[in-house]
Design an enzyme around this catalytic site. Structure first.
Site, short mmCIF file in Angstrom:
data_model
loop_
_atom_site.label_atom_id
_atom_site.label_comp_id
_atom_site.label_asym_id
_atom_site.label_seq_id
_atom_site.Cartn_x
_atom_site.Cartn_y
_atom_site.Cartn_z
N LEU A 1 11.72 -11.19 -9.55
CA LEU A 1 12.14 -10.36 -8.54
C LEU A 1 12.02 -11.29 -7.73
O LEU A 1 10.91 -11.19 -6.76
CB LEU A 1 12.54 -9.43 -8.34
CG LEU A 1 12.24 -7.95 -9.29
CD1 LEU A 1 12.11 -6.89 -8.74
CD2 LEU A 1 12.94 -7.73 -10.32
N GLU B 1 0.29 -11.00 -10.07
CA GLU B 1 0.69 -12.11 -8.61
C GLU B 1 -1.27 -12.46 -8.55
O GLU B 1 -1.94 -13.03 -8.90
CB GLU B 1 0.01 -10.41 -7.80
CG GLU B 1 0.14 -11.46 -6.57
CD GLU B 1 0.93 -12.39 -5.44
OE1 GLU B 1 2.37 -12.23 -6.28
OE2 GLU B 1 0.94 -13.19 -4.81
N LEU B 2 -0.05 -14.08 -7.99
CA LEU B 2 -1.32 -15.37 -7.58
C LEU B 2 -2.28 -14.72 -6.20
O LEU B 2 -3.35 -16.18 -5.97
CB LEU B 2 -0.36 -16.58 -7.79
CG LEU B 2 -0.75 -17.44 -7.92
CD1 LEU B 2 -2.05 -18.27 -8.50
CD2 LEU B 2 -0.17 -18.66 -8.07
N THR C 1 11.65 -3.86 -4.06
CA THR C 1 10.07 -4.10 -4.00
C THR C 1 10.41 -5.33 -2.34
O THR C 1 12.13 -4.74 -1.31
CB THR C 1 10.69 -5.99 -4.36
OG1 THR C 1 11.36 -6.74 -4.36
CG2 THR C 1 10.59 -5.71 -5.93
N SER D 1 0.57 -17.07 -14.05
CA SER D 1 1.08 -16.72 -14.53
C SER D 1 2.60 -17.60 -15.43
O SER D 1 2.49 -17.42 -16.41
CB SER D 1 2.83 -15.93 -14.06
OG SER D 1 3.56 -16.12 -13.76
N ASP E 1 9.36 -17.46 -5.74
CA ASP E 1 9.52 -18.77 -4.84
C ASP E 1 11.33 -19.62 -5.34
O ASP E 1 11.52 -19.83 -6.41
CB ASP E 1 8.03 -19.26 -4.80
CG ASP E 1 7.03 -18.37 -4.21
OD1 ASP E 1 8.33 -17.48 -3.67
OD2 ASP E 1 6.54 -18.69 -4.66
#
Ligand code: SAM
Lengths: 260, 434
Positions: free
Chosen positions: A156, A103-104, A234, A137, A159
Site C-alpha cells: 500500500l 518495515e525497513l 493506512t 522485504s 515509495d
C-alpha cells in the site's frame, strides 16, 4: 535532497496518535543498503513466539500433554507497512489468520510494535494475530516465508522512486514478483494501491506481464471486504483521502503456470 | 547522497583480484585456464596448445575473465568477465562463434543442458539468456539480443549451474542465498517460477555444483564463506547435510594460523564418479577431500592432500567420472600488476579409488611437473612460464591478494554499517542546525 513525492513520508504529521512524533523518522530508507538487523537464516529460524505469544507459547516444547495442536502459519504480509494501520484494520476481520507487517525503518517498526502491544493490553483476546518485523522485504522475503505459505500480500502506497535508474528499487518489479509468487499459494491475492499514477501504471503492467499472476475480476473486487481498507486503513491512505487525491489499485491472483 | 552509496555497493568488488580459473572438457579432450583477460587452452588429445581463432566479429577479452565453462556435450565453451563480454566458443576445432555484449560486468556463465542456450549473470544480479550456438546453416543471427530471465535483487551472483536433468537453473549469491528456478520449455520468455530457495549458509555462497546418483536423482552441493560445504535436496529446498571444514581444522593449519576467516570455501568440484568432493579452502595449501554419499545423504571427511606451502588453489576442475583433479592458482587485478604476474601455477592431483577409504598411510599428492601429461608443453601453455623463481614470486603475490580479497568480502557488511551510521549522524547534525 530533492522532493520525490507528496505520497511519501508517513513521517508523522497525521497526529492521530500523539506518540507518533517520538517515532519521527526520515521519509526514505534505501532498500539496497546492507542490513544490520538480524535476519532469520531460513523460515525455520523465524521465531514466532516473539510475535504471536498466544499462538506460540515460549514453553511449548515442554508441554507433555500429548495434544499437539498445529500452530497456524503467517498467511498475510503487509510489505512496507508503515505505521501499521492496515494490520490494525485487518486483525478483527480475520481473527484466526496470522499477519505480519514488514518495515525497513527502525523507528517506524518500533512504533508499530508499541501500537500492537497497546492494543492487546486494552483489548484482551484481540490483536494477538498481528505483528511487525524490521526487515528489508526486497532482499529477505524467502527468509521469512516458505513456499506457497501466504494467501494475501499487501503493497500500500509504496515509495515511487521516480527516476528511471531507480525503478529497480521499486517493491513491485518483474524480478521481485517471482519471489512473491514463490511465497504465495495458488489462489492467493496481491493487493497494490498508490496515489502516484505513474507507479500505479507500472505496478499493474508488471503484474499483467508476469505469467504467475492474473487480474482479479471486477465483480470479485467489489465484494472483497479487504479492498475498502486499501484506501482507508493506512496512514498514507488517509492522508491521500484528506487531500482528495486519486488512487490507483491493481489486484491480482497467483495462478499456476500454464506452459503452452 | 544515497545514490552514491548505492553505486558503491554495486561496484564494490571492482578492485578485487580475479582468481585464475580452470575448466576440464567433459570427455577429457582439452583443459582451459583463464587468468586476467588471457584464455589458455591445451589440447590433451593432440598434445599441443590451442591457438584460439575468433570468427565472431567481436572484440577479444580486455579485462579479467570471471567465469569459464564447458557445455555438457563438450562442443561448446564460454568465457565471460569484467569487460562485459560473453564469448561462446566451439571446441572442435576451437573458434569463437559469438561475442555477446552485456550491459554490466559478468560474474557467472553456464550453458543449458541441451546446449541451446547460454546464460550469464551480471553485476546487478540479473540473469540473461541468449541462443548459444549456430543455426542449422552455421550462422549466428546478428540481431539476436540477450533477454533477462530473472534476477537476484541487488546481489552479485557468484555461481550458476544447470541441473544435469535439465530441469533447473541454480544461482548462488553473495548474500547467502541459493535460488533454484525451473528452466521452462520456452526460457526466452523468462524463468519466473522458483522451485526452491536453499537457505542455510550464513555468509556468501562462493560455489555450487550439481551431482546425481547415476541414472537417478540430482542433488546440489554448495560451499561458502561460512567454511561449510552443504548438501541440498534442491527440489524441496532442504538442507540434507553440512560439513564444516573447521571440524578438521587441526588437519588444515599450522597451530598458529587457525583464524576462522581464512577458512572460507573457495571452490568445490565433484570427482571420482561423484563419490568425492574436492574442496579448495582459502588458506589451505592443498585440498580437502570429502566423501559424498548420496544414498545416505551424508558428507564426511576423507583426508587433506597437501601441496607445497605457497600453493593455495583458486579453482578446481575434474571430469566427474575420472579421478584426475586439475587445480590452478593465480590472480589478476592485483595492485602493481604487470603482465608477468599473469603467471599461474597448474597442478594435477590424481585421486585413486582407494582414497575413499581415507587410508592414512596412502599418500595422494600433486604430480611432479615432470609427471604431468604432456609435461613442459602443457605447463608452458597453461601457466605462461616454467621459471621456478618467478613462480614463487607470483604465488606469494597471489597469496597476499587472496587474503585481502577474502577479508574484504567478509567485512563488507560491517564497513557499510559503520558508514551508514556516520551518514545518519551527519544528517541529524544538519537537522539540528536548521
Ligand atoms: C509511503 S510508506 C507507506 C506505508 C503504509 N503502507 C501506508 O500505506 O501508510 C512506504 C513504506 O515502505 C517502507 N519500505 C520501503 N522500502 C522497504 C523495504 N525494502 N522493506 C520494507 N519496507 C520498506 C518505508 O520505510 C515506508 O514506511
Amino acid at each position: 535532497m530533492t522532493r520525490t513525492s507528496g505520497a511519501n513520508g508517513g513521517g508523522g504529521q497525521s497526529g492521530k496518535l500523539p506518540r507518533k512524533r517520538f517515532y519521527r523518522a526520515r521519509a526514505h530508507s534505501n532498500p539496497l543498503s546492507d542490513s544490520h538487523f538480524p535476519i532469520p537464516i531460513s523460515p525455520d529460524d523465524f521465531d514466532l513466539s516473539q510475535h504471536y505469544p498466544r499462538y506460540y507459547p515460549a514453553d511449548k516444547g515442554e508441554r507433555g500433554d500429548g495434544e499437539e495442536v498445529e500452530a497456524p502459519l503467517i498467511r498475510f504480509a503487509d510489505v512496507g507497512c508503515g505505521f501499521g494501520g492496515l494490520l490494525v484494520g485487518l486483525s478483527p476481520l480475520f481473527p484466526d489468520k496470522l499477519m505480519i507487517g514488514m518495515e525497513l525503518r527502525d523507528k517506524v517498526t518500533e512504533y508499530v510494535k508499541e501500537r500492537v502491544l497497546a492494543l492487546r493490553a486494552s483489548n484482551p483476546g484481540q490483536y494477538d494475530n498481528i505483528s511487525v518485523v524490521r526487515t528489508n522485504s526486497m532482499k529477505y522475503i524467502p527468509n521469512y516465508f516458505r513456499k506457497a505459505q501466504l494467501s494475501k500480500m499487501f503493497f500500500l502506497f509504496p515509495d515511487p522512486h521516480f527516476k528511471e535508474k531507480n525503478h529497480r528499487r521499486r517493491v513491485i518489479s518483474m524480478q521481485l514478483l517471482d519471489e512473491y509468487a514463490f511465497v504465495m499459494g495458488v489462489g492467493g491475492i496481491i493487493y497494490t494501491i498508490t496515489d502516484v499514477e505513474e507507479l500505479g501504471v507500472w505496478m499493474r503492467s508488471c503484474l499483467e506481464k508476469h505469467p504467475l499472476f492474473e487480474a482479479v475480476p471486477e465483480e470479485e473486487i467489489e465484494v472483497d471486504p479487504v479492498v475498502k481498507l486499501l484506501s482507508t486503513a493506512t496512514e498514507e491512505g488517509q492522508k491521500v483521502a484528506r487531500n482528495g487525491g486519486q488512487t490507483f489499485q491493481a489486484i491480482f491472483r497467483r495462478i499456476s503456470l500454464q506452459e503452452e | 547522497m544515497e545514490d552514491t552509496a548505492v553505486e558503491e555497493a554495486e561496484v564494490s568488488g571492482a578492485a578485487e583480484f580475479a582468481p585464475a580459473l580452470v575448466a576440464a572438457h567433459p570427455f577429457g579432450h582439452s583443459v582451459a585456464v583463464a587468468v586476467g583477460p588471457d584464455l589458455r587452452v591445451f589440447d590433451l588429445q593432440g598434445g599441443c596448445a590451442v591457438s584460439l581463432s575468433d570468427d565472431s566479429g567481436g572484440p577479444a577479452h580486455s579485462d579479467a575473465i570471471r567465469a569459464i565453462t564447458f557445455g555438457a556435450g563438450g562442443d561448446l565453451f564460454a568465457s565471460a568477465g569484467d569487460d562485459k563480454l560473453v564469448k561462446v566458443w566451439k571446441t572442435g576445432p576451437w573458434r569463437c562463434i559469438r561475442t555477446i555484449t552485456s550491459e554490466k560486468r559478468v560474474s557467472a556463465v553456464a550453458f543449458s543442458n541441451d546446449g541451446l542456450y547460454v546464460a550469464f549473470a551480471d553485476k546487478f544480479g540479473v540473469v540473461w539468456l541468449e541462443a548459444a550456438g549456430e543455426d542449422d546453416e552455421g550462422h549466428v543471427s546478428a540481431d539476436s539480443k540477450p533477454v533477462s530471465i530473472f534476477g537476484h535483487y541487488c546481489s552479485i551472483i557468484t555461481s550458476m549451474k544447470f541441473s544435469p536433468d535439465g530441469r533447473f537453473i541454480a544461482t548462488a549469491d553473495r548474500d547467502f542465498k541459493i535460488r533454484v528456478t525451473l528452466f521452462p520449455k520456452n526460457p526466452m520468455k523468462g524463468a519466473t517460477e522458483i522451485q526452491s530457495f536453499c537457505l542455510g549458509h550464513t555468509e556468501f555462497v562462493s560455489c555450487i555444483a550439481f551431482t546425481r546418483i547415476s541414472g537417478g536423482s540430482c542433488f546440489l552441493l554448495s560451499g561458502g564463506g561460512d567454511s561449510a560445504v552443504r548438501l541440498w535436496d534442491h527440489i524441496n529446498g532442504c538442507l540434507l547435510d553440512t560439513y564444516d571444514v573447521r571440524d578438521n581444522v587441526g588437519e588444515l593449519s599450522e597451530p598458529n594460523e587457525t583464524e576462522d576467516s581464512n577458512l572460507a570455501i573457495g571452490n568445490i568440484c565433484l570427482t571420482n564418479n561423484n563419490s568425492m568432493v574436492a574442496v579448495a579452502i582459502q588458506s589451505l595449501n592443498g585440498l580437502m577431500l570429502l566423501a559424498c554419499d548420496l544414498v545416505a545423504k551424508k558428507l564426511s571427511f576423507l583426508k587433506v592432500i597437501r601441496t607445497e606451502k605457497s600453493y593455495i588453489p583458486t579453482s578446481l576442475a575434474s571430469r566427474c567420472w575420472e579421478g584426475l583433479l586439475w587445480t590452478v592458482m593465480g590472480a589478476s587485478n592485483m595492485p602493481n600488476q604487470s603482465v608477468s604476474q599473469l603467471l599461474t601455477r597448474v597442478k594435477i592431483i590424481p585421486l585413486a579409488q582407494k582414497d575413499v577409504q581415507a587410508s592414512a598411510g596412502h599418500d595422494s599428492a600433486a604430480l611432479d611437473d615432470t609427471e604431468v601429461p604432456h609435461g613442459e608443453k602443457l605447463l608452458l601453455a597453461l601457466q605462461g612460464s616454467l621459471d621456478g623463481s618467478k613462480q614463487e614470486e607470483v604465488l606469494a603475490a597471489v597469496l597476499a591478494a587472496l587474503k585481502v580479497s577474502m577479508h574484504k568480502m567478509l567485512v563488507k557488511k560491517n564497513y557499510s554499517e559503520e558508514r551508514r551510521e556516520q551518514r545518519k549522524r551527519g544528517r541529524n547534525d544538519k537537522k539540528i542546525k536548521n
